[in-house]
Design a protein around this motif. Structure first.
Motif, PDB file in Angstrom:
ATOM      1  N   SER A  79       0.863  -1.177   0.000  1.00  0.00           N
ATOM      2  CA  SER A  79       0.000   0.000   0.000  1.00  0.00           C
ATOM      3  C   SER A  79       0.902   1.230   0.000  1.00  0.00           C
TER       4      SER A  79
ATOM      5  N   GLY B 159       0.118   7.989  -2.637  1.00  0.00           N
ATOM      6  CA  GLY B 159       0.151   8.480  -4.001  1.00  0.00           C
ATOM      7  C   GLY B 159       0.964   9.747  -4.165  1.00  0.00           C
TER       8      GLY B 159
ATOM      9  N   ASP C 131      -5.401   4.894   1.731  1.00  0.00           N
ATOM     10  CA  ASP C 131      -5.620   3.470   1.483  1.00  0.00           C
ATOM     11  C   ASP C 131      -5.216   2.646   2.698  1.00  0.00           C
TER      12      ASP C 131
ATOM     13  N   ASP D  46     -10.084   2.113   0.187  1.00  0.00           N
ATOM     14  CA  ASP D  46      -9.632   3.396  -0.376  1.00  0.00           C
ATOM     15  C   ASP D  46     -10.478   4.506   0.223  1.00  0.00           C
TER      16      ASP D  46
ATOM     17  N   GLY E 290      -7.074  -4.784  -5.845  1.00  0.00           N
ATOM     18  CA  GLY E 290      -6.485  -3.457  -5.707  1.00  0.00           C
ATOM     19  C   GLY E 290      -7.491  -2.342  -5.578  1.00  0.00           C
TER      20      GLY E 290
ATOM     21  N   GLY F 193      -6.161   3.122  -7.564  1.00  0.00           N
ATOM     22  CA  GLY F 193      -4.846   3.625  -7.941  1.00  0.00           C
ATOM     23  C   GLY F 193      -4.096   2.676  -8.853  1.00  0.00           C
ATOM     24  N   ILE F 194      -4.452   1.388  -8.789  1.00  0.00           N
ATOM     25  CA  ILE F 194      -3.844   0.422  -9.718  1.00  0.00           C
ATOM     26  C   ILE F 194      -4.868  -0.148 -10.703  1.00  0.00           C
TER      27      ILE F 194
ATOM     28  N   TYR G  11      -2.290   9.135 -13.026  1.00  0.00           N
ATOM     29  CA  TYR G  11      -2.742   8.296 -11.915  1.00  0.00           C
ATOM     30  C   TYR G  11      -1.840   8.576 -10.725  1.00  0.00           C
TER      31      TYR G  11
ATOM     32  N   ASP H 217      -3.356   7.232  -4.127  1.00  0.00           N
ATOM     33  CA  ASP H 217      -2.795   6.107  -3.387  1.00  0.00           C
ATOM     34  C   ASP H 217      -3.015   4.821  -4.182  1.00  0.00           C
ATOM     35  N   ARG H 218      -2.128   3.853  -3.963  1.00  0.00           N
ATOM     36  CA  ARG H 218      -2.212   2.584  -4.685  1.00  0.00           C
ATOM     37  C   ARG H 218      -2.005   1.444  -3.703  1.00  0.00           C
TER      38      ARG H 218
END
Length: 281
Positions: A45, A48, A60, A81, A222, A225-226, A267, A270-271
């Motif tokens: 995690s 971003g 996230d 998220d 996910g 973000g991904i 993009y 957060d991912r």
């Protein structure tokens, strides 16, 4: 792949003096992994680029855990998220992934039986009861708004079905024969547009979807973000991760983190990404 305009490293971070201690103590990167029988998990995690630039915390959250009794054990993978406009969404996402795991643990035997029978209707009932119980126990308000996706994988390799419980953006992909395939819950007419769905109150029901997977395929859970760049016209990004995660060897934790940090222009959220590999018997 064109890189974003933001610098590729953390800049500011929240201060304890800002009045939100939880935010100040939330790390910009969280990394986890597990080996459960034939299943291997890698999870990351990441804060971003936009939050790095602003000095705000990662909204996230994720949880990797085993739930249920030995005869009905499930590997639980959860991502959340936090909604950007909700001031305490980072707390909501952190707390709801963990409390959802506690409530789903109580229902693990029923989930295991319903999953073996591919009974999506019963699974949806169980999911709604468990998630509503978790939210109610936490006493979350609109300021904690967050999405939630939970993937449950039986640790018994004879059971090929998995179930995804979802509220909001993000979701599940399957890497099969070098191609990403999105697993999308069917809309039974009772759900709001997923772009507006969020816990604790801005949703009508938790969707439940049963999927099957085989050894050699990779499951990717996910946040958007991904899943955004995987879904929305970034074939170079999708190909890069397919090549990285679709090989014969599972990446190390450090390699997985490096790969998960692959940047994609436009993009900057957060991912959070959790991948599951299954070895052959």
């Amino acid at each position: 792949m064109r890189p974003p305009s933001y610098p590729p490293h953390p800049l500011q971070c929240p201060s304890v003096r800002d009045g939100d201690v939880f935010a100040a103590f939330t790390p910009s990167v969280l990394l986890d992994g597990a080996q459960v029988g034939r299943l291997t998990v890698r999870a990351a995690s990441l804060r971003g680029d936009s939050h790095n630039w602003e000095g705000s915390c990662r909204q996230d959250a994720m949880t990797v855990a085993r739930i249920g009794p030995p005869e009905a054990e499930l590997l639980l993978l959860a991502v959340a998220d936090g909604v950007g406009s909700a001031p305490r969404s980072h707390i909501g996402s952190y707390r709801v992934t963990r409390q959802a795991a506690v409530h789903l643990d109580r229902e693990a035997a029923s989930i295991h039986a319903s999953l073996s029978a591919r009974d999506e209707g019963e699974l949806r009932v169980i999911a709604n009861k468990a998630i509503a119980g978790a939210v109610g126990e936490l006493r979350l308000g609109p300021e904690h708004a967050t999405t939630l996706h939970v993937l449950l994988v039986p640790t018994d390799s004879r059971i090929r079905e998995r179930v995804l419980f979802s509220v909001g953006d993000g979701g599940l992909f399957v890497l099969r024969a070098g191609q990403w395939h999105q697993a999308e819950p069917s809309d039974d007419g009772t759900l709001l547009d997923t772009r507006t769905e969020a816990l604790p109150h801005a949703y009508r029901s938790v969707s439940a979807m049963v999927v099957s997977s085989e050894p050699g395929e990779v499951l990717l859970l996910g946040t958007d973000g991904i899943t955004g760049p995987l879904t929305q016209r970034d074939p170079q990004f999708a190909r890069h991760l397919a090549d990285a995660w679709g090989g014969s060897a599972v990446p190390s934790l450090s390699d997985f983190l490096w790969q998960a940090q692959t940047r994609a222009k436009s993009y900057d959220d957060d991912r959070t990404v959790i991948c599951v590999w299954e070895g052959a018997g």
